[in-house]
Scaffold this motif. Structure first.
Motif, PDB file in Angstrom:
ATOM      1  N   THR A   1      24.551  44.114  73.784  1.00 50.07           N
ATOM      2  CA  THR A   1      23.996  42.786  73.510  1.00 50.07           C
ATOM      3  C   THR A   1      25.070  41.874  72.944  1.00 50.07           C
ATOM      4  O   THR A   1      25.205  40.714  73.347  1.00 50.07           O
ATOM      5  N   ARG A   2      25.863  42.396  72.023  1.00 47.64           N
ATOM      6  CA  ARG A   2      26.914  41.595  71.396  1.00 47.64           C
ATOM      7  C   ARG A   2      27.990  41.188  72.409  1.00 47.64           C
ATOM      8  O   ARG A   2      28.436  40.047  72.441  1.00 47.64           O
ATOM      9  N   GLU A   3      28.395  42.141  73.252  1.00 50.38           N
ATOM     10  CA  GLU A   3      29.434  41.820  74.228  1.00 50.38           C
ATOM     11  C   GLU A   3      28.925  40.848  75.282  1.00 50.38           C
ATOM     12  O   GLU A   3      29.658  39.941  75.716  1.00 50.38           O
ATOM     13  N   THR A   4      27.674  40.996  75.695  1.00 50.15           N
ATOM     14  CA  THR A   4      27.106  40.046  76.657  1.00 50.15           C
ATOM     15  C   THR A   4      26.996  38.667  76.027  1.00 50.15           C
ATOM     16  O   THR A   4      27.268  37.648  76.690  1.00 50.15           O
TER      17      THR A   4
ATOM     18  N   CYS B   1      28.361  34.449  89.543  1.00 49.53           N
ATOM     19  CA  CYS B   1      27.876  34.504  88.159  1.00 49.53           C
ATOM     20  C   CYS B   1      26.379  34.252  88.035  1.00 49.53           C
ATOM     21  O   CYS B   1      25.708  34.869  87.186  1.00 49.53           O
ATOM     22  N   TYR B   2      25.832  33.353  88.842  1.00 53.82           N
ATOM     23  CA  TYR B   2      24.436  32.953  88.645  1.00 53.82           C
ATOM     24  C   TYR B   2      23.465  34.131  88.625  1.00 53.82           C
ATOM     25  O   TYR B   2      22.629  34.222  87.701  1.00 53.82           O
ATOM     26  N   PRO B   3      23.490  35.059  89.589  1.00 51.52           N
ATOM     27  CA  PRO B   3      22.491  36.132  89.558  1.00 51.52           C
ATOM     28  C   PRO B   3      22.587  37.040  88.339  1.00 51.52           C
ATOM     29  O   PRO B   3      21.617  37.730  88.011  1.00 51.52           O
ATOM     30  N   TRP B   4      23.733  37.028  87.659  1.00 54.43           N
ATOM     31  CA  TRP B   4      23.860  37.819  86.433  1.00 54.43           C
ATOM     32  C   TRP B   4      23.393  37.067  85.196  1.00 54.43           C
ATOM     33  O   TRP B   4      23.273  37.661  84.115  1.00 54.43           O
ATOM     34  N   ILE B   5      23.086  35.796  85.332  1.00 57.63           N
ATOM     35  CA  ILE B   5      22.474  35.040  84.232  1.00 57.63           C
ATOM     36  C   ILE B   5      20.958  34.987  84.398  1.00 57.63           C
ATOM     37  O   ILE B   5      20.226  34.827  83.417  1.00 57.63           O
ATOM     38  N   VAL B   6      20.472  35.130  85.615  1.00 55.74           N
ATOM     39  CA  VAL B   6      19.022  35.096  85.847  1.00 55.74           C
ATOM     40  C   VAL B   6      18.274  36.044  84.899  1.00 55.74           C
ATOM     41  O   VAL B   6      17.273  35.650  84.287  1.00 55.74           O
ATOM     42  N   PRO B   7      18.727  37.302  84.708  1.00 60.57           N
ATOM     43  CA  PRO B   7      17.978  38.201  83.823  1.00 60.57           C
ATOM     44  C   PRO B   7      18.396  38.089  82.348  1.00 60.57           C
ATOM     45  O   PRO B   7      18.466  39.086  81.631  1.00 60.57           O
ATOM     46  N   HIS B   8      18.638  36.855  81.875  1.00 61.96           N
ATOM     47  CA  HIS B   8      19.115  36.683  80.499  1.00 61.96           C
ATOM     48  C   HIS B   8      18.138  37.237  79.461  1.00 61.96           C
ATOM     49  O   HIS B   8      18.559  37.714  78.405  1.00 61.96           O
TER      50      HIS B   8
ATOM     51  N   GLY C   1      18.844  40.163  76.311  1.00 56.93           N
ATOM     52  CA  GLY C   1      18.680  39.825  74.905  1.00 56.93           C
ATOM     53  C   GLY C   1      19.304  38.496  74.546  1.00 56.93           C
ATOM     54  O   GLY C   1      19.688  38.276  73.388  1.00 56.93           O
ATOM     55  N   GLN C   2      19.403  37.583  75.511  1.00 60.85           N
ATOM     56  CA  GLN C   2      20.062  36.295  75.288  1.00 60.85           C
ATOM     57  C   GLN C   2      19.076  35.153  75.465  1.00 60.85           C
ATOM     58  O   GLN C   2      18.177  35.219  76.306  1.00 60.85           O
ATOM     59  N   ASN C   3      19.277  34.103  74.679  1.00 60.01           N
ATOM     60  CA  ASN C   3      18.474  32.887  74.754  1.00 60.01           C
ATOM     61  C   ASN C   3      19.380  31.774  75.261  1.00 60.01           C
ATOM     62  O   ASN C   3      20.356  31.402  74.586  1.00 60.01           O
ATOM     63  N   LEU C   4      19.073  31.225  76.423  1.00 57.71           N
ATOM     64  CA  LEU C   4      19.937  30.201  76.994  1.00 57.71           C
ATOM     65  C   LEU C   4      19.993  28.931  76.144  1.00 57.71           C
ATOM     66  O   LEU C   4      20.944  28.152  76.267  1.00 57.71           O
ATOM     67  N   ASP C   5      19.014  28.730  75.277  1.00 58.29           N
ATOM     68  CA  ASP C   5      19.078  27.571  74.392  1.00 58.29           C
ATOM     69  C   ASP C   5      20.268  27.653  73.442  1.00 58.29           C
ATOM     70  O   ASP C   5      20.696  26.623  72.889  1.00 58.29           O
TER      71      ASP C   5
END
Length: 235
Positions: free
Chosen positions: A134-137, A165-172, A176-180
């Motif tokens: 989670t930290r590294e992502t 890159c986009y498909p690897w951000i879809v499952p944010h 454990g990431q918040n795009l905000d």
């Protein structure tokens, strides 16, 4: 015609997104990973790493025998060069695209894939692994957020860097990431999501890293997906 061996993972969706953006004719060849179809001899002849995506280009530039490729980054680069789109020919622009493509392949994809696995598919919680990935992502999301602070796309014009890159951000959420927390990344993400090619790519596609809302994997499915060694066996 190009055959695309596909399952709806982020790497598979990278290749599909390229075809949709380019409006390049392709034939979708579904591969059921949970059934072990990636270990069949015919598929291994194309993708010896038993992973999707893979392609077979039956009409390569210059003619000759069909070209088979595995590894999503190699596929994106091959296709971009085949149609002379989504990667600059000028050296500075080209190196910008390539370094961000390789960044996704070596960093964002592997780290996000690990936290997606431990959050969604692991049979039990592994706190150290969850914290580590989670930290590294989170760090990698920050790298991309800073990159996008003063630009609309990752490497100048829309390119295979964005497609990768986009498909690897879809499952944010599964990461454990918040795009905000990443306003520049969120702006870019929303813009890519609204592109017609992205809409077509994701139509009817389930997010394989979605938080668990389905039946747990059977022991057989878990063995096929995650329990293989040097000599894979599907039965």
């Amino acid at each position: 015609m190009i055959d695309l061996y596909f399952a709806a993972t982020p790497n598979g969706l990278k290749a599909k997104l390229f075809f949709e953006e380019a409006q390049l004719p392709y034939r979708l060849m579904p591969v059921s990973l949970s059934k072990g179809e990636q270990f069949q001899p015919d598929f291994l002849a194309i993708s010896p790493n038993n992973k999707i995506p893979a392609i077979v280009d039956h009409q390569p530039l210059g003619g000759g025998a069909p070209v088979a490729l595995f590894e999503s980054g190699a596929i994106l680069l091959y296709l971009a060069e085949k149609i002379s789109r989504f990667i600059p020919t000028e050296i500075h622009g080209r190196t910008e695209v390539l370094q961000w493509l390789f960044w996704q392949m070596s960093g964002l994809g592997p780290m996000a894939g690990q936290i997606g696995h431990f959050n969604v598919y692991a049979p039990e919680q592994v706190p150290y692994a969850i914290e580590r990935y989670t930290r590294e992502t989170h760090r990698l999301y920050g790298v991309l957020d800073r990159r996008l602070a003063d630009r609309s796309f990752i490497a100048g014009e829309f390119s295979i860097a964005d497609i990768a890159c986009y498909p690897w951000i879809v499952p944010h959420e599964a990461h454990g990431q918040n795009l905000d927390d990443f306003p520049n990344l969120k702006r870019w993400f929303d813009a890519i999501a609204a592109r017609p090619a992205t809409v077509r790519t994701y139509e009817g596609v389930d997010n394989v890293y979605a938080p668990k809302k389905h039946s747990p994997l059977s022991e057989e499915e878990r063995r096929v997906l995650f329990g293989q060694g040097a000599n894979p066996v599907t039965r």
